[in-house]
Design an enzyme around this catalytic site. Structure first.
Site, PDB file in Angstrom:
ATOM      1  N   SER A 217       0.786  -1.235   0.000  1.00 34.45           N
ATOM      2  CA  SER A 217       0.000   0.000   0.000  1.00 34.45           C
ATOM      3  C   SER A 217       0.814   1.278   0.000  1.00 34.45           C
ATOM      4  O   SER A 217       0.260   2.348  -0.231  1.00 34.45           O
ATOM      5  CB  SER A 217      -0.932   0.006   1.217  1.00 34.45           C
ATOM      6  OG  SER A 217      -0.187  -0.199   2.380  1.00 34.45           O
TER       7      SER A 217
ATOM      8  N   THR B 122      -3.223   3.366   3.838  1.00 34.22           N
ATOM      9  CA  THR B 122      -2.307   4.493   3.671  1.00 34.22           C
ATOM     10  C   THR B 122      -1.622   4.695   5.014  1.00 34.22           C
ATOM     11  O   THR B 122      -2.260   4.533   6.046  1.00 34.22           O
ATOM     12  CB  THR B 122      -3.114   5.767   3.323  1.00 34.22           C
ATOM     13  OG1 THR B 122      -3.655   5.610   2.015  1.00 34.22           O
ATOM     14  CG2 THR B 122      -2.266   7.022   3.397  1.00 34.22           C
TER      15      THR B 122
ATOM     16  N   THR C  24       1.295   6.964   0.328  1.00 35.45           N
ATOM     17  CA  THR C  24       0.390   5.936  -0.191  1.00 35.45           C
ATOM     18  C   THR C  24       0.717   5.586  -1.641  1.00 35.45           C
ATOM     19  O   THR C  24       1.307   6.389  -2.367  1.00 35.45           O
ATOM     20  CB  THR C  24      -1.073   6.444  -0.130  1.00 35.45           C
ATOM     21  OG1 THR C  24      -1.952   5.344  -0.371  1.00 35.45           O
ATOM     22  CG2 THR C  24      -1.348   7.527  -1.142  1.00 35.45           C
TER      23      THR C  24
ATOM     24  N   ARG D 135      -5.160   8.995 -11.462  1.00 38.26           N
ATOM     25  CA  ARG D 135      -5.992   9.294 -10.276  1.00 38.26           C
ATOM     26  C   ARG D 135      -5.101   9.656  -9.084  1.00 38.26           C
ATOM     27  O   ARG D 135      -4.099   9.030  -8.811  1.00 38.26           O
ATOM     28  CB  ARG D 135      -6.854   8.085  -9.952  1.00 38.26           C
ATOM     29  CG  ARG D 135      -7.750   8.245  -8.706  1.00 38.26           C
ATOM     30  CD  ARG D 135      -7.086   7.732  -7.454  1.00 38.26           C
ATOM     31  NE  ARG D 135      -7.974   7.800  -6.287  1.00 38.26           N
ATOM     32  CZ  ARG D 135      -7.570   7.622  -5.040  1.00 38.26           C
ATOM     33  NH1 ARG D 135      -6.301   7.382  -4.766  1.00 38.26           N
ATOM     34  NH2 ARG D 135      -8.422   7.682  -4.046  1.00 38.26           N
ATOM     35  N   VAL D 136      -5.494  10.704  -8.373  1.00 33.84           N
ATOM     36  CA  VAL D 136      -4.797  11.099  -7.153  1.00 33.84           C
ATOM     37  C   VAL D 136      -5.834  11.179  -6.038  1.00 33.84           C
ATOM     38  O   VAL D 136      -6.940  11.683  -6.251  1.00 33.84           O
ATOM     39  CB  VAL D 136      -4.103  12.470  -7.343  1.00 33.84           C
ATOM     40  CG1 VAL D 136      -3.596  13.012  -6.016  1.00 33.84           C
ATOM     41  CG2 VAL D 136      -2.964  12.352  -8.337  1.00 33.84           C
ATOM     42  N   GLY D 137      -5.482  10.681  -4.868  1.00 32.75           N
ATOM     43  CA  GLY D 137      -6.410  10.715  -3.735  1.00 32.75           C
ATOM     44  C   GLY D 137      -6.122  11.863  -2.793  1.00 32.75           C
ATOM     45  O   GLY D 137      -5.610  12.919  -3.188  1.00 32.75           O
ATOM     46  N   ASP D 138      -6.410  11.639  -1.538  1.00 34.57           N
ATOM     47  CA  ASP D 138      -6.292  12.692  -0.534  1.00 34.57           C
ATOM     48  C   ASP D 138      -4.903  12.816   0.070  1.00 34.57           C
ATOM     49  O   ASP D 138      -4.550  13.862   0.624  1.00 34.57           O
ATOM     50  CB  ASP D 138      -7.255  12.396   0.627  1.00 34.57           C
ATOM     51  CG  ASP D 138      -6.898  11.078   1.318  1.00 34.57           C
ATOM     52  OD1 ASP D 138      -6.746  10.062   0.606  1.00 34.57           O
ATOM     53  OD2 ASP D 138      -6.749  11.064   2.551  1.00 34.57           O
TER      54      ASP D 138
ATOM     55  N   THR E  12      -6.693   7.845   6.391  1.00 36.93           N
ATOM     56  CA  THR E  12      -6.493   6.674   5.554  1.00 36.93           C
ATOM     57  C   THR E  12      -7.865   6.290   5.003  1.00 36.93           C
ATOM     58  O   THR E  12      -8.886   6.621   5.590  1.00 36.93           O
ATOM     59  CB  THR E  12      -5.867   5.522   6.360  1.00 36.93           C
ATOM     60  OG1 THR E  12      -5.652   4.400   5.502  1.00 36.93           O
ATOM     61  CG2 THR E  12      -6.731   5.090   7.519  1.00 36.93           C
ATOM     62  N   GLY E  13      -7.880   5.618   3.879  1.00 34.61           N
ATOM     63  CA  GLY E  13      -9.163   5.192   3.330  1.00 34.61           C
ATOM     64  C   GLY E  13      -9.454   5.831   1.987  1.00 34.61           C
ATOM     65  O   GLY E  13      -8.546   6.325   1.317  1.00 34.61           O
TER      66      GLY E  13
ATOM     67  N   GLY F 138      -9.867   8.146  -0.576  1.00 35.35           N
ATOM     68  CA  GLY F 138      -9.461   9.540  -0.655  1.00 35.35           C
ATOM     69  C   GLY F 138     -10.531  10.465  -1.182  1.00 35.35           C
ATOM     70  O   GLY F 138     -10.614  11.633  -0.769  1.00 35.35           O
TER      71      GLY F 138
HETATM   72  N1  GLY Z   1      -6.174   7.604   1.038  1.00 38.68           N
HETATM   73  C1  GLY Z   1      -5.415   7.252  -0.060  1.00 38.68           C
HETATM   74  C2  GLY Z   1      -6.064   7.388  -1.343  1.00 38.68           C
HETATM   75  O1  GLY Z   1      -7.268   7.394  -1.441  1.00 38.68           O
HETATM   76  O2  GLY Z   1      -5.361   7.475  -2.321  1.00 38.68           O
END
Ligand code: GLY
Length: 334
Positions: A92, A194, A212, A222-225, A245-246, A248
């Site tokens: 991860s 994450t 992450t 794609r980019v998360g939080d 975490t989780g 994003g």
């Molecule tokens: N929390 C990590 C993501 O969604 O990329």
């Protein structure tokens, strides 16, 4: 650290948690209408403290040792997160992270320090320590975010080595996924972890980091939080810090970490603030059974909090000279 299933449905019943050496029982009960019973977390807080998402004893120990050796809270977090980034068995973060749909491992990470400075890399390939690169972006460039090929090029210019981050195991898992999954652009809700880590040194200086490989088998680009200030991480040295975490997308839409720090500014404990940020998601989202989000937070006194939508979220705290993994945790019980 094993990758956890983020599709777990909400489970019933309360669970024990051991945090800060104190046995606590979560009694928070919530519903879509935000009916909630919150119990303040008792605290015998002390400094320094390191808290991280998930069961990452080696990583928090590394951060703790760094603090003992005189590192700043920021460098302690980078050293701690670096342990997981270098763990090829973890799928991860860093090397071994599960790839996107095209089979490319792309990493996101950020750091924030006590001065409110922030640095991040997004969607960076071939460099296994994005959190260390994020620090370089913060300290050695006039920018705060670098992405993609530019981030990779910058990392190499700073002495980071390019390497293949797709391990045999992650490649095998991706190939298996390709055979069984529909290849279409929907939000992927596969397993996900994450590493977010917060540290306060003995002087009360707070810093944090988040790293992450993002959602497994995500759409390319794609980019998360995790690398976005206020969402995956926020630090205010006067108040405290939070990280996530989780999924994003849900953290981004509610600017979760910033929200938690602002709630602490208004007088909420870290625990209460994490619970309210989770409730914010629950109130706004119809399909919470499909994803997980977990938050951790720490305030200036070294009190900690953690909360998640579903069961299964664990945290690791290093305080009072010992590493405590909270086996399950506080979570929303519908
Ligand atoms: N929390 C990590 C993501 O969604 O990329």
């Amino acid at each position: 650290m094993k990758r956890r299933n983020f599709l777990q449905k909400a489970a019933l019943g309360s669970v024990g948690i051991t945090t800060l050496g104190t046995s606590l029982r979560a009694t928070a009960a919530t519903s879509k209408k935000a009916k909630t019973t919150l119990r303040s977390q008792t605290s015998d807080a002390s400094l320094p403290v390191v808290i991280a998402t998930w069961s990452v004893a080696q990583a928090t120990q590394k951060a703790w040792q760094s603090l003992q050796e005189g590192s700043s809270a920021l460098d302690a977090v980078i050293a701690g997160c670096g342990v997981e980034e270098a763990n090829a068995k973890g799928q991860s973060v860093g090397i071994g992270g599960l790839p996107d749909r095209e089979g490319r491992v792309t990493l996101d990470a950020c750091v924030m320090n006590e001065k409110g400075n922030y640095g991040a890399v997004l969607c960076m390939q071939n460099i296994k320590h994005p959190i260390a690169v994020a620090k370089k972006v913060m300290e050695d460039t006039p920018h705060v975010i670098m992405a993609g090929g530019g981030a990779e090029q910058f990392a190499v210019s700073q002495g980071f080595e390019r390497e293949n981050l797709l391990t045999e195991q992650s490649k095998k898992d991706w190939e298996t996924w390709r055979q069984t999954s529909k290849y279409k652009p929907i939000i992927n809700i596969e397993n996900h972890d994450t590493i977010g880590m917060l540290a306060i040194d003995t002087n009360g200086t707070i810093s944090g980091g988040c790293t992450t490989s993002g959602l497994a088998y995500k759409m390319a680009g794609r980019v998360g939080d995790s690398a976005i200030i206020g969402s995956g991480l926020f630090v205010d040295n006067e108040i405290g810090a939070a990280t996530a975490t989780g999924l994003g997308e849900e953290v981004l839409k509610t600017v979760g970490s910033f929200l938690i720090v602002e709630l602490m500014r208004q007088g909420k404990s870290p625990q209460q603030a994490c619970e309210q940020a989770i409730l914010r998601i629950i109130e706004k989202t119809p399909n919470i059974q499909d994803f997980q989000v977990g938050y951790i937070a720490v305030n200036k006194k070294g009190e900690t909090g953690a909360y998640s939508i579903h069961e299964g979220f664990t945290t690791t705290t290093y305080q009072h000279q010992k590493n405590t993994i909270s086996n399950s945790d506080f979570y929303n019980k519908k």
